[in-house]
Motif scaffolding. Sequence first.
Motif, PDB file in Angstrom:
ATOM      1  N   UNK A 470       6.934 -69.538  15.904  1.00 45.67           N
ATOM      2  CA  UNK A 470       7.347 -68.571  14.881  1.00 45.67           C
ATOM      3  C   UNK A 470       6.584 -67.258  15.040  1.00 45.67           C
ATOM      4  N   UNK A 471       5.271 -67.368  15.326  1.00 48.00           N
ATOM      5  CA  UNK A 471       4.456 -66.161  15.504  1.00 48.00           C
ATOM      6  C   UNK A 471       4.930 -65.361  16.715  1.00 48.00           C
ATOM      7  N   UNK A 472       5.297 -66.065  17.781  1.00 47.77           N
ATOM      8  CA  UNK A 472       5.826 -65.389  18.971  1.00 47.77           C
ATOM      9  C   UNK A 472       7.132 -64.666  18.642  1.00 47.77           C
ATOM     10  N   UNK A 473       8.052 -65.366  17.975  1.00 47.48           N
ATOM     11  CA  UNK A 473       9.342 -64.762  17.641  1.00 47.48           C
ATOM     12  C   UNK A 473       9.170 -63.545  16.739  1.00 47.48           C
ATOM     13  N   UNK A 474       8.249 -63.628  15.763  1.00 49.55           N
ATOM     14  CA  UNK A 474       8.003 -62.510  14.876  1.00 49.55           C
ATOM     15  C   UNK A 474       7.443 -61.320  15.646  1.00 49.55           C
ATOM     16  N   UNK A 475       6.539 -61.597  16.591  1.00 48.16           N
ATOM     17  CA  UNK A 475       5.960 -60.525  17.398  1.00 48.16           C
ATOM     18  C   UNK A 475       7.031 -59.858  18.254  1.00 48.16           C
ATOM     19  N   UNK A 476       7.962 -60.644  18.792  1.00 45.37           N
ATOM     20  CA  UNK A 476       9.042 -60.078  19.598  1.00 45.37           C
ATOM     21  C   UNK A 476       9.934 -59.200  18.729  1.00 45.37           C
ATOM     22  N   UNK A 477      10.219 -59.651  17.525  1.00 44.65           N
ATOM     23  CA  UNK A 477      11.055 -58.856  16.610  1.00 44.65           C
ATOM     24  C   UNK A 477      10.378 -57.513  16.306  1.00 44.65           C
ATOM     25  N   UNK A 478       9.067 -57.522  16.210  1.00 44.64           N
ATOM     26  CA  UNK A 478       8.352 -56.271  15.935  1.00 44.64           C
ATOM     27  C   UNK A 478       8.432 -55.321  17.126  1.00 44.64           C
ATOM     28  N   UNK A 479       8.514 -55.855  18.352  1.00 46.70           N
ATOM     29  CA  UNK A 479       8.697 -55.001  19.526  1.00 46.70           C
ATOM     30  C   UNK A 479      10.000 -54.236  19.445  1.00 46.70           C
TER      31      UNK A 479
END
Length: 481
Positions: A470-479
């Motif tokens: 989930x943390x990875x996906x959220x970080x990608x969304x922020x990119x």
Amino acid sequence: MGSGQVTDSSAPFDFRGKHVTVAGLGVSGVPAAKVLHGLGARVTVVNDGDDERARTQAAELETLGVTVRLGDGATLPEGTELIVTAPGWKPDKPLFTAAHEAGVPVWGDVELAWRLRDRDGRKAVPWLAVTGTNGKTTTVQMLASILRAAGLRTAAVGNIGVSLLDAVTGDEEYDVLAVELSSYQLHWAPSPRAHSAAVLNLAPDHLDWHGSMEAYAADKGRIYEGNRVACVYNVADKATEDLVRAADVEEGCRAVGFTLGSPAPSQLGVVEGLLVDRAFVEDRHRNAQELAEVSDVNPPAPHNIANALAAAALARSFGVSAAAVRDGLRAFTPDAHRIAHVADVDGVAYVDDSKATNTHATEASLAAYESIVWIAGGLAKGATFDELVAGAAKRLRGAVLIGADRALIREALARHAPEVPVVDLDRTDTGAMLQAVQEAQRLARPGDTVLLAPACASMDMFTNYNKRGDAFAQAVRELGA
């Protein structure tokens, strides 16, 4: 102690008035205690932990009349005639030593479910069973999807998180069950005899629990014992075929292989982008049956195609049509954090395979892409990474390392892929994931894949692999914001 009824799986066991100790609360212990109490047993639950969750579960059971002892899982309650244990309890625990000395048998919840499957005139539902180091859950879910597409009443149960006991003793009726079994569960389940079963692969894992690779493999191999129709094995993993050869099966049971190459007779495989069956057809030496296209598998990564072939083999052993295999695979949606495409940002694909918590799973994940910026690290659980890195070196554009044991991966990269740029993030807080994704973006070029496949457990930084993904996906969304 212990009557012959307890150890003879062919005879029913009358639980009325028997003193049964359940070892461990949780996903399997609570249903076991409830079922046993409902069958008239005098139930005592022992549990090592005494936290808030355990106290809540204990209070629920005590209202039924079940005795619960928290904070003491080592002492055998006086008068115990049978232990039913949670699968994760190690065989060398003092409770089991005391049971052995007292002649008290120990079952797992899977063993209990098997003994109860035809109780009270209930139809004994056949099991299609799956184990392996990696891919079990996905394969069982694919299998259940295929069985449903064939119009069969089924459920994916067992180690997948759905209680096998509930499926066996509940009111819902099934035609067949898709059963995921871990090595822990198989260790405590000597009696189950599946219609057909598969071992997907074997790699070192949980060796601290089993004591050796040989013991781990032997427990996995129990899934083949007494199979009636088919023992499904991985042609690319000889150890799985060796387990078939060692198994004592019913007369007429066949060995059926699956392969990513062209299948030989009695195998399922891949031919020119098609999943093909040469096992469950007439004249398998001359004929083959098209089952589905590789593109019907979601996602069509090599290890996931292998999962699909294993699921198809089990379904075909049960008489399922080729059309149902195709329709079931098309309908299947994988769980989150299993080689899941998150987004494309500036021509770079971002893929979450947080479930790749060991080197064997990560090897399969890395093999699915040509040019990778790899995010890895966490708790190594005693693993080494030289073989993994050496095999993937040519695919690596760069690596970003996180977690407590990242130095082990960094050292393997220095030995086997010294030209690959490495970013070593010296932090273990949860915010490290955003920085890791930002660093991966910096290293990546259009056409690359940024792949979270940690090869490690997550608990140094996250509650579980789901939170890490989930943390990875959220970080990608922020990119991409």
